[in-house]
Design a protein around this motif. Sequence first.
Motif, PDB file in Angstrom:
ATOM      1  N   ILE A 130       1.094  14.726   0.256  1.00  0.00           N
ATOM      2  CA  ILE A 130       0.854  14.112  -1.052  1.00  0.00           C
ATOM      3  C   ILE A 130       2.171  13.674  -1.683  1.00  0.00           C
ATOM      4  O   ILE A 130       2.280  12.575  -2.249  1.00  0.00           O
ATOM      5  N   ASP A 131       3.192  14.538  -1.574  1.00  0.00           N
ATOM      6  CA  ASP A 131       4.504  14.190  -2.141  1.00  0.00           C
ATOM      7  C   ASP A 131       5.092  12.968  -1.448  1.00  0.00           C
ATOM      8  O   ASP A 131       5.646  12.071  -2.104  1.00  0.00           O
ATOM      9  N   LEU A 132       4.979  12.918  -0.126  1.00  0.00           N
ATOM     10  CA  LEU A 132       5.526  11.777   0.614  1.00  0.00           C
ATOM     11  C   LEU A 132       4.784  10.490   0.264  1.00  0.00           C
ATOM     12  O   LEU A 132       5.402   9.428   0.100  1.00  0.00           O
ATOM     13  N   ALA A 133       3.451  10.581   0.146  1.00  0.00           N
ATOM     14  CA  ALA A 133       2.682   9.385  -0.214  1.00  0.00           C
ATOM     15  C   ALA A 133       3.023   8.917  -1.621  1.00  0.00           C
ATOM     16  O   ALA A 133       3.127   7.714  -1.877  1.00  0.00           O
ATOM     17  N   HIS A 134       3.226   9.863  -2.530  1.00  0.00           N
ATOM     18  CA  HIS A 134       3.559   9.494  -3.909  1.00  0.00           C
ATOM     19  C   HIS A 134       4.940   8.862  -3.988  1.00  0.00           C
ATOM     20  O   HIS A 134       5.137   7.863  -4.690  1.00  0.00           O
ATOM     21  N   GLU A 135       5.911   9.412  -3.261  1.00  0.00           N
ATOM     22  CA  GLU A 135       7.256   8.839  -3.260  1.00  0.00           C
ATOM     23  C   GLU A 135       7.294   7.486  -2.563  1.00  0.00           C
ATOM     24  O   GLU A 135       8.170   6.667  -2.854  1.00  0.00           O
ATOM     25  N   SER A 136       6.351   7.249  -1.652  1.00  0.00           N
ATOM     26  CA  SER A 136       6.300   5.960  -0.958  1.00  0.00           C
ATOM     27  C   SER A 136       5.628   4.879  -1.785  1.00  0.00           C
ATOM     28  O   SER A 136       5.595   3.719  -1.356  1.00  0.00           O
ATOM     29  N   GLY A 137       5.089   5.238  -2.942  1.00  0.00           N
ATOM     30  CA  GLY A 137       4.476   4.245  -3.817  1.00  0.00           C
ATOM     31  C   GLY A 137       2.987   4.062  -3.616  1.00  0.00           C
ATOM     32  O   GLY A 137       2.406   3.132  -4.193  1.00  0.00           O
ATOM     33  N   LEU A 138       2.344   4.912  -2.818  1.00  0.00           N
ATOM     34  CA  LEU A 138       0.897   4.797  -2.631  1.00  0.00           C
ATOM     35  C   LEU A 138       0.170   5.274  -3.882  1.00  0.00           C
ATOM     36  O   LEU A 138       0.547   6.290  -4.483  1.00  0.00           O
ATOM     37  N   ARG A 139      -0.860   4.576  -4.245  1.00  0.00           N
ATOM     38  CA  ARG A 139      -1.668   4.990  -5.384  1.00  0.00           C
ATOM     39  C   ARG A 139      -2.517   6.193  -4.996  1.00  0.00           C
ATOM     40  O   ARG A 139      -2.719   6.492  -3.818  1.00  0.00           O
ATOM     41  N   LEU A 140      -3.029   6.861  -6.031  1.00  0.00           N
ATOM     42  CA  LEU A 140      -3.763   8.097  -5.802  1.00  0.00           C
ATOM     43  C   LEU A 140      -4.977   7.863  -4.904  1.00  0.00           C
ATOM     44  O   LEU A 140      -5.253   8.627  -3.986  1.00  0.00           O
ATOM     45  N   LYS A 141      -5.719   6.799  -5.150  1.00  0.00           N
ATOM     46  CA  LYS A 141      -6.903   6.514  -4.349  1.00  0.00           C
ATOM     47  C   LYS A 141      -6.533   6.252  -2.902  1.00  0.00           C
ATOM     48  O   LYS A 141      -7.201   6.743  -1.970  1.00  0.00           O
ATOM     49  N   GLN A 142      -5.465   5.506  -2.671  1.00  0.00           N
ATOM     50  CA  GLN A 142      -5.032   5.215  -1.308  1.00  0.00           C
ATOM     51  C   GLN A 142      -4.545   6.469  -0.604  1.00  0.00           C
ATOM     52  O   GLN A 142      -4.839   6.682   0.576  1.00  0.00           O
ATOM     53  N   SER A 143      -3.805   7.292  -1.324  1.00  0.00           N
ATOM     54  CA  SER A 143      -3.288   8.524  -0.728  1.00  0.00           C
ATOM     55  C   SER A 143      -4.417   9.480  -0.367  1.00  0.00           C
ATOM     56  O   SER A 143      -4.421  10.079   0.722  1.00  0.00           O
ATOM     57  N   TYR A 144      -5.404   9.624  -1.259  1.00  0.00           N
ATOM     58  CA  TYR A 144      -6.530  10.523  -0.991  1.00  0.00           C
ATOM     59  C   TYR A 144      -7.366  10.014   0.175  1.00  0.00           C
ATOM     60  O   TYR A 144      -7.838  10.802   1.012  1.00  0.00           O
ATOM     61  N   GLU A 145      -7.539   8.719   0.264  1.00  0.00           N
ATOM     62  CA  GLU A 145      -8.290   8.140   1.373  1.00  0.00           C
ATOM     63  C   GLU A 145      -7.558   8.363   2.704  1.00  0.00           C
ATOM     64  O   GLU A 145      -8.184   8.662   3.730  1.00  0.00           O
ATOM     65  N   LEU A 146      -6.240   8.240   2.687  1.00  0.00           N
ATOM     66  CA  LEU A 146      -5.449   8.450   3.900  1.00  0.00           C
ATOM     67  C   LEU A 146      -5.568   9.888   4.390  1.00  0.00           C
ATOM     68  O   LEU A 146      -5.752  10.137   5.593  1.00  0.00           O
ATOM     69  N   LEU A 147      -5.468  10.856   3.480  1.00  0.00           N
ATOM     70  CA  LEU A 147      -5.561  12.256   3.878  1.00  0.00           C
ATOM     71  C   LEU A 147      -6.935  12.595   4.436  1.00  0.00           C
ATOM     72  O   LEU A 147      -7.057  13.364   5.394  1.00  0.00           O
ATOM     73  N   SER A 148      -7.977  12.046   3.827  1.00  0.00           N
ATOM     74  CA  SER A 148      -9.330  12.325   4.304  1.00  0.00           C
ATOM     75  C   SER A 148      -9.560  11.740   5.699  1.00  0.00           C
ATOM     76  O   SER A 148     -10.261  12.330   6.521  1.00  0.00           O
ATOM     77  N   LYS A 149      -8.976  10.592   5.994  1.00  0.00           N
ATOM     78  CA  LYS A 149      -9.114  10.003   7.317  1.00  0.00           C
ATOM     79  C   LYS A 149      -8.432  10.859   8.380  1.00  0.00           C
ATOM     80  O   LYS A 149      -8.882  10.932   9.527  1.00  0.00           O
ATOM     81  N   GLN A 150      -7.345  11.509   8.006  1.00  0.00           N
ATOM     82  CA  GLN A 150      -6.604  12.317   8.968  1.00  0.00           C
ATOM     83  C   GLN A 150      -7.384  13.552   9.410  1.00  0.00           C
ATOM     84  O   GLN A 150      -7.227  14.003  10.548  1.00  0.00           O
ATOM     85  N   VAL A 151      -8.202  14.113   8.518  1.00  0.00           N
ATOM     86  CA  VAL A 151      -8.935  15.348   8.840  1.00  0.00           C
ATOM     87  C   VAL A 151     -10.388  15.086   9.180  1.00  0.00           C
ATOM     88  O   VAL A 151     -11.147  16.025   9.437  1.00  0.00           O
ATOM     89  N   GLY A 152     -10.810  13.837   9.157  1.00  0.00           N
ATOM     90  CA  GLY A 152     -12.170  13.513   9.566  1.00  0.00           C
ATOM     91  C   GLY A 152     -13.210  13.527   8.472  1.00  0.00           C
ATOM     92  O   GLY A 152     -14.400  13.709   8.753  1.00  0.00           O
ATOM     93  N   GLY A 153     -12.814  13.348   7.222  1.00  0.00           N
ATOM     94  CA  GLY A 153     -13.797  13.270   6.147  1.00  0.00           C
ATOM     95  C   GLY A 153     -13.383  14.074   4.936  1.00  0.00           C
ATOM     96  O   GLY A 153     -12.519  14.956   5.006  1.00  0.00           O
ATOM     97  N   TYR A 154     -14.032  13.790   3.801  1.00  0.00           N
ATOM     98  CA  TYR A 154     -13.701  14.484   2.561  1.00  0.00           C
ATOM     99  C   TYR A 154     -14.044  15.965   2.622  1.00  0.00           C
ATOM    100  O   TYR A 154     -13.349  16.796   2.029  1.00  0.00           O
ATOM    101  N   ASP A 155     -15.136  16.321   3.327  1.00  0.00           N
ATOM    102  CA  ASP A 155     -15.571  17.708   3.348  1.00  0.00           C
ATOM    103  C   ASP A 155     -14.617  18.601   4.128  1.00  0.00           C
ATOM    104  O   ASP A 155     -14.626  19.825   3.957  1.00  0.00           O
ATOM    105  N   ASN A 156     -13.787  18.025   4.987  1.00  0.00           N
ATOM    106  CA  ASN A 156     -12.810  18.802   5.756  1.00  0.00           C
ATOM    107  C   ASN A 156     -11.443  18.858   5.097  1.00  0.00           C
ATOM    108  O   ASN A 156     -10.535  19.519   5.626  1.00  0.00           O
ATOM    109  N   LEU A 157     -11.291  18.168   3.978  1.00  0.00           N
ATOM    110  CA  LEU A 157      -9.973  18.083   3.341  1.00  0.00           C
ATOM    111  C   LEU A 157      -9.616  19.366   2.611  1.00  0.00           C
ATOM    112  O   LEU A 157      -8.453  19.767   2.589  1.00  0.00           O
TER     113      LEU A 157
END
Length: 780
Positions: A130-157
């Motif tokens: 989250i810190d890296l995404a925020h420092e890279s300029g990603l918006r909150l929605k984009q950052s949250y979507e990226l993390l959920s894709k990495q773990v296979g869905g919102y329920d696994n986050l």
Amino acid sequence: MESTPFKGMEFEADEIAYGFYNEYGRNAGYSIRKEYVNKCKKTGVVTSRRFVCAKEGVRGKDKRDQNVKNPRAETRCGCEARLVIVLNRDSKKYVVSEFIAEHNHYLHLPSTVHMMPSQRKVAATHAIEIDLAHESGLRLKQSYELLSKQVGGYDNLGFTKQDHKNYLRTKRQRDMEHGAAASLGRYFSRQLKENPSYYFATQLDCEELITNIFWAGARMIIDYSHFGDVITFDTTYSTNRDARPLGVFLGLNHHRETVVFGEAMSEKKPVTIFTDQDAAMSAAIKVVMPTTYHALCSWHMWQNAEKHLGHLLKTEPQFNADFLACIYEYDGEDEFLRAWNEMLDKYDIRENKWLIDLFKLKEKWAQAYVKRTFTAGMKTTQLSESFNADLKDCLRTDLNIVEFFTHFETVVNQKRDKELEAEYNSRQKFPRLKLKSSPMLNQVATVYTPKLFDFFQTEVEEVMALSILERNVSQTHSYVVGVFNQNGKYEVMWNPLDETLSCSCRKFESFGILCRHGLKVLDVLDIKLIPNRYIMKRWRRDAKDGSGKNCTTHNIKPDTRLEYVDRYRDLCPKYIQLVNEACETKEGHNILSLAIADLKKKLCDLRNCKANVEEDIIRPSTDFADKEDQLCASITIVPKGIKKREVYRNKKRRTKSWIEKMRKPKEGTSKKQTKKRKVQEEIYAHDVVAQKKTEDISSENITSFTQLLMSASTSSAAHQGGSSASVALASHLKSTSSVVGSNDKINGAGGLLTQGSVASGGPLTQESITNGWNPMVHNL
């Protein structure tokens, strides 16, 4: 281990019991929380604890309920489900003493259990991402979507989008817990740890609040030493009231890519500076940079022309071409003046006030005058416009100052990456020679950067269209060069004694490469190679060879972390080999112990190398949250002349005194507590009397006290003025100590010390002044 809790079940620790019950609640479909805990007063060990369903109990009545129109929905319904554990003092384990599994509400579905409060937690690994995404300029929605894709869905986050938002908000609050100024000081302290060549300075207004910040990184200083001959500075940011005012000096490097300079460059003046048409800026440049040529941005001129001459642009299509021709096309002064007068007569605009004022500044924008100085081919401040567009998202006033600097570093690094990409391409790709047999092109193909080689090759191609119209061969050769069957003549002078070449178009003097007219003369003279004096180092591939020098004449290193990594990389293989050799000998154990001890010492020195460097500079490595006055060495106090910038602040409530913060005794309070409270009230009353006596000091002493504060604030050097004023204030307070007392506070009776002059970090006391505390700058 059993999956369902039961009475008599044992756990090694209370947290293990909480984790077990939380997992049980996840499978069952309800959230849990911790209700109470009992601890031993002597040892602090937990003796008992109760975990309950999140819907246990009922919501208490809030005194604000009568004013709330839309209260939040109820979440508690008095559920009795619970798990109670008690410490067994013999086995030192926690035993389940009570367990109730029944609920009086609907349980959650398996697909929604990840939304329950007890199941939501931002893991350490996710926090880093989250810190890296925020420092890279990603918006909150984009950052949250990226993390959920990495773990296979919102329920696994493991957490929701609101938790993501709360984490960032908490992080911002933690970073700004000591205030904007202290957080900024901590940021500058980290920059100094990474590179002691980092420079910064702050300026205060008449209310002792930060009004201006200046900074320059080590790479900025080095880049300015190489490419600081032509810079642009744009002030159009001031047109947006909702954004922070930012002014950045920019330029072009040898690849003609944007390079960012800082605001402090050791009194080195540029050759040319481009700005917009601002009278205040022009006056300031004359004072600060008297030898620098001030040029006006042609793009801003055109924008102003649309405002003042919009009727001509709509009704006269040819006016646009005539006006731009006066700016760019005429190289001779006589040609320019003749064309300007013809334009005024043609469109009957001699009485236009804006054109009259613009003509007075013709030396700053007309090609006939601008060509007399070096401009590196720049004509506008478009570099600044582009850079400001990249920073528009972080200039909002609702973002804290540390977030701005973080985003600023990201944008600057992006510009530097483009330079590295251009550097790689220049070494990876070979330029295409349109005249492969030309000795001159082969000469500069390996000297100029690819961008400059393309410009020079264009000039070589145009040589074929030129003709020698006149020639005068004497001690100094003179040639008149022009395009065949076209208007326009240029005089080229060649001195065979010192091999110097000059052309009336002055392309080399203004751009840095030889013009087509001069190349034509060299071809006529059968000179196949360019003299070295006409290959400007600024445009060479090795333009950045050499190190920059700062104001203390020490070598500036662009990145000290690279040196640290190299030393570490060279150290490890050496000791690995030593360890391997030691293991093969009979006395390997002793040798191995000595090698490991020596290795630990070397690694410790490497880790502290940056901190050791800081001992040689004026700013020691300290925590700015506790010692903010370390910034005194870089502060200039200007109490008058700088108007306080309008900012929108929420009104703060009056600070309560310590007696007001004390809890009132409840009914049934013991006599001991009541007596203690009376003693405290008597002490407070005594303080009030002492405060009153302080206010009755003669007006002469109060006046001298105010004058001491003003003398400190008007000192040219803030740290010198502050220290002298501190000594004087200490002696003044010593004379009044019999009235006030050594530990009493002076809160600025009569408005002598305002909120701006006294820091929020603590009151002005005699002890703090005698210890060197500076009231003028402590608000940093």
